[in-house]
Design an enzyme around this catalytic site. Structure first.
Site, short mmCIF file in Angstrom:
data_model
loop_
_atom_site.label_atom_id
_atom_site.label_comp_id
_atom_site.label_asym_id
_atom_site.label_seq_id
_atom_site.Cartn_x
_atom_site.Cartn_y
_atom_site.Cartn_z
N MET A 28 -23.59 -15.68 31.04
CA MET A 28 -24.84 -16.33 31.43
C MET A 28 -25.85 -16.30 30.28
O MET A 28 -27.04 -16.52 30.49
CB MET A 28 -25.42 -15.67 32.68
CG MET A 28 -24.50 -15.81 33.88
SD MET A 28 -25.36 -15.71 35.45
CE MET A 28 -26.07 -14.09 35.33
N HIS A 35 -21.22 -8.69 25.36
CA HIS A 35 -20.61 -10.02 25.32
C HIS A 35 -19.82 -10.20 24.01
O HIS A 35 -18.74 -10.79 24.02
CB HIS A 35 -21.68 -11.11 25.40
CG HIS A 35 -22.53 -11.07 26.64
ND1 HIS A 35 -23.85 -10.70 26.63
CD2 HIS A 35 -22.23 -11.38 27.93
CE1 HIS A 35 -24.34 -10.80 27.87
NE2 HIS A 35 -23.39 -11.20 28.68
N GLY A 147 -15.81 -8.52 31.54
CA GLY A 147 -16.15 -7.12 31.29
C GLY A 147 -15.94 -6.24 32.51
O GLY A 147 -16.20 -6.65 33.64
N ASP A 150 -18.84 -5.31 35.18
CA ASP A 150 -18.93 -5.90 36.52
C ASP A 150 -17.57 -5.71 37.19
O ASP A 150 -16.77 -6.64 37.30
CB ASP A 150 -19.31 -7.38 36.40
CG ASP A 150 -20.65 -7.56 35.71
OD1 ASP A 150 -21.66 -7.57 36.40
OD2 ASP A 150 -20.67 -7.66 34.46
N SER A 185 -26.95 -4.67 29.15
CA SER A 185 -27.13 -5.71 30.16
C SER A 185 -28.28 -6.60 29.73
O SER A 185 -29.27 -6.12 29.16
CB SER A 185 -27.45 -5.07 31.52
OG SER A 185 -28.00 -6.04 32.40
N ARG A 187 -30.37 -7.73 31.54
CA ARG A 187 -31.56 -7.36 32.33
C ARG A 187 -32.27 -6.12 31.78
O ARG A 187 -33.40 -5.84 32.19
CB ARG A 187 -31.17 -7.12 33.79
CG ARG A 187 -30.75 -8.41 34.52
CD ARG A 187 -30.54 -8.17 36.00
NE ARG A 187 -30.37 -9.41 36.75
CZ ARG A 187 -29.20 -9.95 37.10
NH1 ARG A 187 -28.06 -9.36 36.74
NH2 ARG A 187 -29.16 -11.07 37.78
P1 AMP Z 1 -23.15 -11.94 32.24
O1 AMP Z 1 -23.65 -12.77 31.10
O2 AMP Z 1 -24.00 -10.74 32.50
O3 AMP Z 1 -22.81 -12.73 33.45
O4 AMP Z 1 -21.78 -11.33 31.74
C1 AMP Z 1 -20.78 -12.13 31.19
C2 AMP Z 1 -19.57 -11.27 30.93
O5 AMP Z 1 -19.94 -10.22 30.04
C3 AMP Z 1 -19.03 -10.62 32.20
O6 AMP Z 1 -17.61 -10.63 32.15
C4 AMP Z 1 -19.57 -9.22 32.10
O7 AMP Z 1 -18.78 -8.26 32.78
C5 AMP Z 1 -19.53 -8.98 30.59
N1 AMP Z 1 -20.45 -7.92 30.19
C6 AMP Z 1 -21.77 -7.83 30.48
N2 AMP Z 1 -22.28 -6.67 29.98
C7 AMP Z 1 -21.26 -6.04 29.37
C8 AMP Z 1 -21.13 -4.79 28.67
N3 AMP Z 1 -22.15 -3.97 28.51
N4 AMP Z 1 -19.93 -4.46 28.16
C9 AMP Z 1 -18.85 -5.29 28.33
N5 AMP Z 1 -18.90 -6.46 28.97
C10 AMP Z 1 -20.08 -6.84 29.50
#
Ligand code: AMP
Length: 286
Positions: A28, A35, A147, A150, A185, A187
Protein backbone atom coordinates in the site's frame (compact mmCIF):
# COMPACT_ATOMS: atom_id res chain seq x y z
CA UNK A 1 12.04 0.68 -14.09
CA UNK A 2 8.62 1.26 -15.63
CA UNK A 3 5.76 3.07 -13.90
CA UNK A 4 2.37 1.63 -14.90
CA UNK A 5 -0.64 3.69 -13.87
CA UNK A 6 -3.58 2.08 -15.63
CA UNK A 7 -4.95 -1.43 -16.01
CA UNK A 8 -4.30 -1.23 -19.75
CA UNK A 9 -0.65 -0.28 -19.22
CA UNK A 10 -0.24 -3.19 -16.83
CA UNK A 11 -1.89 -5.63 -19.22
CA UNK A 12 0.24 -4.64 -22.19
CA UNK A 13 3.39 -4.80 -20.01
CA UNK A 14 2.39 -8.31 -18.91
CA UNK A 15 1.65 -9.39 -22.50
CA UNK A 16 4.99 -8.10 -23.75
CA UNK A 17 6.92 -10.01 -21.10
CA UNK A 18 4.88 -13.19 -20.94
CA UNK A 19 7.88 -15.52 -21.31
CA UNK A 20 9.73 -14.20 -18.26
CA UNK A 21 9.20 -15.44 -14.70
CA UNK A 22 7.43 -12.77 -12.69
CA UNK A 23 7.21 -12.05 -8.96
CA UNK A 24 4.54 -9.78 -7.53
CA UNK A 25 5.05 -7.66 -4.39
CA UNK A 26 1.72 -6.10 -3.36
CA UNK A 27 1.95 -3.06 -1.04
CA UNK A 28 0.00 0.00 0.00
CA UNK A 29 3.04 2.27 -0.38
CA UNK A 30 4.77 4.50 2.20
CA UNK A 31 7.49 1.94 1.73
CA UNK A 32 10.12 1.13 4.34
CA UNK A 33 12.84 -1.48 4.80
CA UNK A 34 10.23 -4.18 5.48
CA UNK A 35 8.80 -3.70 2.00
CA UNK A 36 12.33 -3.46 0.59
CA UNK A 37 13.11 -6.89 2.03
CA UNK A 38 10.16 -8.33 0.08
CA UNK A 39 11.45 -6.78 -3.15
CA UNK A 40 14.94 -8.17 -2.39
CA UNK A 41 13.44 -11.62 -1.85
CA UNK A 42 11.42 -11.31 -5.08
CA UNK A 43 14.54 -10.36 -7.07
CA UNK A 44 16.29 -13.51 -5.80
CA UNK A 45 13.26 -15.70 -6.50
CA UNK A 46 12.88 -14.77 -10.17
CA UNK A 47 16.59 -14.68 -10.93
CA UNK A 48 16.68 -12.71 -14.20
CA UNK A 49 12.89 -12.37 -14.44
CA UNK A 50 10.63 -9.45 -13.53
CA UNK A 51 9.63 -8.02 -10.18
CA UNK A 52 6.38 -6.08 -10.23
CA UNK A 53 5.71 -4.02 -7.10
CA UNK A 54 2.20 -2.69 -6.69
CA UNK A 55 1.41 0.45 -4.72
CA UNK A 56 -2.29 0.76 -4.05
CA UNK A 57 -4.07 1.98 -0.94
CA UNK A 58 -6.96 -0.45 -1.32
CA UNK A 59 -10.19 1.25 -0.21
CA UNK A 60 -12.14 -1.99 0.30
CA UNK A 61 -9.88 -3.24 3.10
CA UNK A 62 -10.52 -0.18 5.30
CA UNK A 63 -13.61 0.14 7.52
CA UNK A 64 -15.68 3.34 7.49
CA UNK A 65 -13.99 4.68 10.66
CA UNK A 66 -10.46 3.62 9.73
CA UNK A 67 -7.53 5.57 8.35
CA UNK A 68 -8.02 5.24 4.57
CA UNK A 69 -8.06 9.02 4.00
CA UNK A 70 -5.03 9.70 6.21
CA UNK A 71 -2.98 6.63 5.17
CA UNK A 72 0.46 7.96 4.11
CA UNK A 73 0.98 8.40 0.36
CA UNK A 74 4.52 9.12 -0.88
CA UNK A 75 4.78 7.87 -4.45
CA UNK A 76 8.03 9.63 -5.43
CA UNK A 77 10.02 8.23 -2.48
CA UNK A 78 8.40 4.82 -3.02
CA UNK A 79 9.51 4.72 -6.66
CA UNK A 80 13.08 5.51 -5.64
CA UNK A 81 13.06 2.66 -3.13
CA UNK A 82 11.55 0.21 -5.65
CA UNK A 83 14.11 1.07 -8.30
CA UNK A 84 17.08 0.91 -5.95
CA UNK A 85 16.02 -2.59 -4.81
CA UNK A 86 15.66 -3.93 -8.36
CA UNK A 87 11.94 -3.77 -9.04
CA UNK A 88 11.42 -3.98 -12.83
CA UNK A 89 8.08 -2.16 -12.79
CA UNK A 90 5.67 -0.49 -10.38
CA UNK A 91 1.89 -0.61 -10.80
CA UNK A 92 0.38 2.40 -8.99
CA UNK A 93 -3.21 2.76 -10.17
CA UNK A 94 -6.05 5.04 -9.11
CA UNK A 95 -8.91 3.09 -7.51
CA UNK A 96 -11.13 3.27 -10.61
CA UNK A 97 -8.60 1.16 -12.52
CA UNK A 98 -9.16 -1.62 -9.99
CA UNK A 99 -12.82 -1.23 -9.02
CA UNK A 100 -15.71 -0.36 -11.28
CA UNK A 101 -17.89 2.33 -9.69
CA UNK A 102 -20.76 -0.13 -9.24
CA UNK A 103 -18.75 -3.31 -8.68
CA UNK A 104 -20.70 -5.94 -6.76
CA UNK A 105 -18.45 -8.99 -6.53
CA UNK A 106 -15.98 -9.67 -3.74
CA UNK A 107 -14.17 -12.68 -2.31
CA UNK A 108 -14.86 -13.95 1.19
CA UNK A 109 -12.59 -16.35 3.07
CA UNK A 110 -14.71 -17.86 5.81
CA UNK A 111 -12.42 -19.68 8.28
CA UNK A 112 -9.03 -18.08 8.86
CA UNK A 113 -10.52 -14.55 8.64
CA UNK A 114 -13.06 -14.97 11.40
CA UNK A 115 -10.99 -13.98 14.42
CA UNK A 116 -8.38 -11.36 15.39
CA UNK A 117 -7.91 -8.73 12.67
CA UNK A 118 -10.98 -10.13 10.89
CA UNK A 119 -13.13 -9.65 14.01
CA UNK A 120 -11.67 -6.22 14.86
CA UNK A 121 -11.91 -5.02 11.26
CA UNK A 122 -15.12 -6.41 9.70
CA UNK A 123 -14.80 -6.79 5.94
CA UNK A 124 -11.03 -6.21 6.01
CA UNK A 125 -10.04 -9.62 4.67
CA UNK A 126 -12.78 -9.56 2.02
CA UNK A 127 -11.08 -6.40 0.72
CA UNK A 128 -7.64 -8.02 0.94
CA UNK A 129 -8.76 -11.23 -0.82
CA UNK A 130 -10.56 -9.31 -3.54
CA UNK A 131 -7.68 -6.99 -4.36
CA UNK A 132 -5.07 -9.76 -4.24
CA UNK A 133 -7.19 -11.92 -6.56
CA UNK A 134 -7.55 -9.00 -8.95
CA UNK A 135 -3.79 -8.37 -8.89
CA UNK A 136 -3.11 -12.06 -9.55
CA UNK A 137 -5.48 -12.03 -12.54
CA UNK A 138 -4.08 -8.80 -13.96
CA UNK A 139 -0.38 -9.42 -13.32
CA UNK A 140 -0.31 -13.23 -13.71
CA UNK A 141 2.73 -13.72 -11.49
CA UNK A 142 4.47 -17.05 -10.88
CA UNK A 143 5.30 -15.99 -7.34
CA UNK A 144 3.93 -13.43 -4.90
CA UNK A 145 5.80 -12.23 -1.82
CA UNK A 146 4.16 -11.19 1.46
CA UNK A 147 5.42 -10.32 4.96
CA UNK A 148 4.98 -12.45 8.07
CA UNK A 149 4.38 -9.12 9.84
CA UNK A 150 0.75 -9.62 8.74
CA UNK A 151 0.67 -13.27 9.77
CA UNK A 152 -3.08 -13.77 9.53
CA UNK A 153 -3.13 -12.02 6.13
CA UNK A 154 -0.39 -14.36 4.87
CA UNK A 155 -2.43 -17.40 5.97
CA UNK A 156 -5.60 -16.02 4.37
CA UNK A 157 -3.77 -15.37 1.08
CA UNK A 158 -2.29 -18.87 1.09
CA UNK A 159 -5.83 -20.22 1.51
CA UNK A 160 -7.21 -17.91 -1.21
CA UNK A 161 -4.53 -19.11 -3.60
CA UNK A 162 -5.13 -22.77 -2.81
CA UNK A 163 -8.91 -22.63 -2.87
CA UNK A 164 -9.22 -20.60 -6.08
CA UNK A 165 -6.44 -22.60 -7.79
CA UNK A 166 -4.28 -19.60 -8.61
CA UNK A 167 -1.06 -20.91 -10.16
CA UNK A 168 0.98 -18.65 -7.89
CA UNK A 169 3.59 -19.65 -5.31
CA UNK A 170 3.12 -17.65 -2.11
CA UNK A 171 6.34 -16.79 -0.30
CA UNK A 172 6.40 -15.36 3.25
CA UNK A 173 9.28 -13.21 4.50
CA UNK A 174 10.35 -12.50 8.09
CA UNK A 175 9.38 -9.25 9.82
CA UNK A 176 11.92 -6.43 9.56
CA UNK A 177 12.26 -4.49 12.81
CA UNK A 178 13.64 -1.23 14.14
CA UNK A 179 16.71 -1.50 16.40
CA UNK A 180 14.46 -1.60 19.48
CA UNK A 181 12.37 -4.46 18.07
CA UNK A 182 9.33 -2.48 16.90
CA UNK A 183 8.06 -4.03 13.65
CA UNK A 184 8.48 -1.57 10.80
CA UNK A 185 5.10 -0.25 9.67
CA UNK A 186 3.88 2.62 7.53
CA UNK A 187 1.71 3.61 10.52
CA UNK A 188 4.68 4.02 12.92
CA UNK A 189 5.25 7.58 11.65
CA UNK A 190 1.90 8.57 13.19
CA UNK A 191 2.96 7.63 16.73
CA UNK A 192 3.68 10.55 19.07
CA UNK A 193 7.12 10.61 20.69
CA UNK A 194 5.71 9.05 23.87
CA UNK A 195 3.74 6.40 21.97
CA UNK A 196 6.81 5.55 19.87
CA UNK A 197 8.85 5.13 23.06
CA UNK A 198 6.17 2.85 24.53
CA UNK A 199 5.46 0.74 21.41
CA UNK A 200 8.45 -1.69 21.64
CA UNK A 201 6.74 -3.32 24.64
CA UNK A 202 4.61 -5.20 22.10
CA UNK A 203 7.48 -7.10 20.50
CA UNK A 204 9.52 -7.28 23.72
CA UNK A 205 6.65 -9.04 25.48
CA UNK A 206 5.82 -11.43 22.62
CA UNK A 207 9.50 -12.34 22.20
CA UNK A 208 10.06 -12.92 25.90
CA UNK A 209 6.88 -14.99 26.38
CA UNK A 210 7.71 -17.00 23.21
CA UNK A 211 11.14 -17.78 24.72
CA UNK A 212 9.51 -18.82 27.98
CA UNK A 213 7.07 -21.07 26.11
CA UNK A 214 10.03 -22.71 24.37
CA UNK A 215 11.63 -23.32 27.77
CA UNK A 216 8.46 -24.95 29.02
CA UNK A 217 7.70 -22.26 31.59
CA UNK A 218 3.95 -22.11 31.02
CA UNK A 219 1.60 -24.99 31.87
CA UNK A 220 -0.85 -23.91 29.16
CA UNK A 221 -1.29 -21.43 26.30
CA UNK A 222 -3.93 -19.65 28.39
CA UNK A 223 -1.39 -18.88 31.12
CA UNK A 224 1.03 -17.57 28.47
CA UNK A 225 -1.74 -15.41 27.02
CA UNK A 226 -2.56 -13.96 30.45
CA UNK A 227 1.13 -13.18 30.98
CA UNK A 228 1.25 -11.24 27.68
CA UNK A 229 -1.88 -9.30 28.61
CA UNK A 230 -0.54 -8.47 32.07
CA UNK A 231 2.83 -7.26 30.78
CA UNK A 232 1.45 -5.14 27.94
CA UNK A 233 -1.24 -3.68 30.23
CA UNK A 234 1.50 -2.41 32.55
CA UNK A 235 2.21 0.22 29.86
CA UNK A 236 -0.35 2.99 30.42
CA UNK A 237 -0.25 4.15 26.77
CA UNK A 238 -1.10 0.65 25.48
CA UNK A 239 -4.67 -0.58 24.94
CA UNK A 240 -4.97 -4.22 23.88
CA UNK A 241 -7.23 -5.09 20.96
CA UNK A 242 -6.45 -8.82 20.99
CA UNK A 243 -3.79 -11.25 22.16
CA UNK A 244 -3.77 -14.96 21.40
CA UNK A 245 -1.58 -18.04 21.26
CA UNK A 246 -2.49 -20.00 18.13
CA UNK A 247 -1.36 -22.91 15.99
CA UNK A 248 1.00 -21.56 13.29
CA UNK A 249 -0.78 -23.42 10.47
CA UNK A 250 -4.48 -23.51 11.35
CA UNK A 251 -4.43 -20.25 13.35
CA UNK A 252 -6.78 -21.95 15.82
CA UNK A 253 -6.31 -20.85 19.46
CA UNK A 254 -4.35 -23.49 21.39
CA UNK A 255 -5.60 -25.17 24.52
CA UNK A 256 -2.40 -27.20 24.85
CA UNK A 257 1.17 -26.90 23.56
CA UNK A 258 1.33 -30.61 22.63
CA UNK A 259 2.33 -31.20 18.99
CA UNK A 260 1.82 -27.59 18.01
CA UNK A 261 4.06 -24.82 16.73
CA UNK A 262 2.68 -21.89 18.70
CA UNK A 263 2.44 -18.40 17.23
CA UNK A 264 1.76 -15.41 19.46
CA UNK A 265 -0.47 -12.80 17.82
CA UNK A 266 -1.35 -9.36 19.14
CA UNK A 267 -2.88 -6.05 18.13
CA UNK A 268 -2.42 -3.09 20.48
CA UNK A 269 -3.47 0.54 20.23
CA UNK A 270 -0.99 3.25 21.19
CA UNK A 271 -3.20 6.32 21.15
CA UNK A 272 -5.27 6.00 17.97
CA UNK A 273 -2.64 3.95 16.16
CA UNK A 274 -3.28 0.23 16.05
CA UNK A 275 -0.12 -1.86 15.73
CA UNK A 276 0.03 -5.60 15.09
CA UNK A 277 2.85 -8.04 15.66
CA UNK A 278 3.47 -11.78 15.99
CA UNK A 279 6.26 -14.10 17.06
CA UNK A 280 6.77 -17.86 16.79
CA UNK A 281 7.93 -20.11 19.64
CA UNK A 282 9.88 -22.62 17.55
CA UNK A 283 11.48 -24.96 20.08
CA UNK A 284 8.35 -25.66 22.02
CA UNK A 285 7.80 -29.22 20.78
CA UNK A 286 8.39 -31.40 23.86
P1 AMP B 1 1.38 -2.92 3.52
O1 AMP B 1 1.97 -1.91 2.58
O2 AMP B 1 1.48 -2.53 4.95
O3 AMP B 1 0.02 -3.39 3.11
O4 AMP B 1 2.31 -4.19 3.40
C1 AMP B 1 2.64 -4.74 2.17
C2 AMP B 1 3.44 -5.99 2.40
O5 AMP B 1 4.61 -5.67 3.16
C3 AMP B 1 2.66 -7.04 3.21
O6 AMP B 1 2.95 -8.33 2.68
C4 AMP B 1 3.23 -6.88 4.59
O7 AMP B 1 3.16 -8.05 5.38
C5 AMP B 1 4.69 -6.53 4.28
N1 AMP B 1 5.33 -5.83 5.40
C6 AMP B 1 4.87 -4.73 6.04
N2 AMP B 1 5.71 -4.41 7.07
C7 AMP B 1 6.69 -5.33 7.05
C8 AMP B 1 7.85 -5.56 7.87
N3 AMP B 1 8.16 -4.79 8.90
N4 AMP B 1 8.65 -6.61 7.57
C9 AMP B 1 8.35 -7.43 6.52
N5 AMP B 1 7.28 -7.28 5.73
C10 AMP B 1 6.45 -6.25 5.99
Amino acid sequence: MELLKTREELQSWVNNRSSRPRALVPTMGALHQGHASLIDAAVKLVDSGDVLTTIFVNPTQFGPNEDFASYPRRLEADLTLCESHGSTAVFAPEAHHIYDSNSSVSIHESKLSRRWCGASRPGHFDGVCTVVAKLFLLAQPNTAVFGEKDFQQLAVIQRLTRDLNFPVEIVGCPTVREADGLAMSSRNTYLSEEERAAAPILHRTLRSVANDISRGKFPSPEVAREEIIERISSETLARIDYVDVVDSDSLEPLDSFDNHLPRLLAAVFFGNIRLIDNVGAPQSIR
